[in-house]
Enzyme design. Structure first.
Site, PDB file in Angstrom:
ATOM      1  N   CYS A  78     -65.627  14.071  69.546  1.00 56.76           N
ATOM      2  CA  CYS A  78     -65.585  15.055  68.603  1.00 56.76           C
ATOM      3  C   CYS A  78     -67.064  15.184  67.877  1.00 56.76           C
ATOM      4  O   CYS A  78     -67.285  16.265  67.666  1.00 56.76           O
ATOM      5  CB  CYS A  78     -64.514  14.629  67.553  1.00 56.76           C
ATOM      6  SG  CYS A  78     -62.809  14.614  68.290  1.00 56.76           S
ATOM      7  N   THR A  79     -67.686  14.194  67.716  1.00 56.49           N
ATOM      8  CA  THR A  79     -69.104  14.018  67.362  1.00 56.49           C
ATOM      9  C   THR A  79     -70.066  14.966  68.209  1.00 56.49           C
ATOM     10  O   THR A  79     -70.745  15.778  67.965  1.00 56.49           O
ATOM     11  CB  THR A  79     -69.574  12.863  66.933  1.00 56.49           C
ATOM     12  OG1 THR A  79     -68.629  12.054  66.049  1.00 56.49           O
ATOM     13  CG2 THR A  79     -71.042  12.690  66.376  1.00 56.49           C
TER      14      THR A  79
END
EC number: 1.11.1.24
Length: 152
Positions: free
Chosen positions: A42-43
């Site tokens: 997600c980062t």
């Protein structure tokens, strides 16, 4: 979902604002669903959208990330990663249900219910014109940008 109107939603987002697709009529936007703030995939995905943000803006499209995380978690994630776009909080899975992104997934050999990484492009008329489900992060943002740049 494809070729349907974007569902009617009112959800809190970073910056103290409310995410309401109806208020975005006349503007194209990207809504990307991701499993959890500050996790590796997600980062990377958020960073890819951040790094291409100027290109999305030049193509006339806003970007919104959405997950089940709290506003506090979103504000921390956004600040830490210097995201130039807002993150939408969907703790009750209202948007997740509307877009059908909740799935059973295998995590460490156990079945868990979670968000399937998915992205939707909504045109100026508020219609979902493109969707990706089960997204693999590498190269994804470039594919989304290409679709957005092709919108009339």
């Amino acid at each position: 979902m494809l070729n349907e109107s974007c569902p009617s939603l009112e959800l809190p987002m970073t910056g103290g604002a409310t995410f309401n697709p109806a208020s975005l009529k006349g503007e194209a936007f990207v809504l990307y669903f991701y499993p959890k703030d500050s996790t590796p995939g997600c980062t990377v995905e958020g960073s890819d959208f951040r790094d291409k943000h100027a290109d999305f803006a030049a193509a006339g499209a806003k970007v919104f990330g959405i997950s089940r995380d709290s506003i506090k978690s979103h504000e921390n994630f956004k600040a830490k990663m210097a995201f130039p776009f807002e993150l939408v909080s969907d703790p009750d899975e209202t948007a997740c249900a509307a877009f059908g992104v909740m799935k059973m997934k295998n995590m460490y050999g156990k079945q868990v219910r979670g968000v399937e990484r998915s992205t939707f492009v909504i045109d100026k008329e508020g219609k979902v014109v493109h969707e990706w489900r089960g997204v693999k992060v590498p190269g994804h943002v470039e594919a989304v940008l290409s679709v957005v740049q092709g919108l009339k």
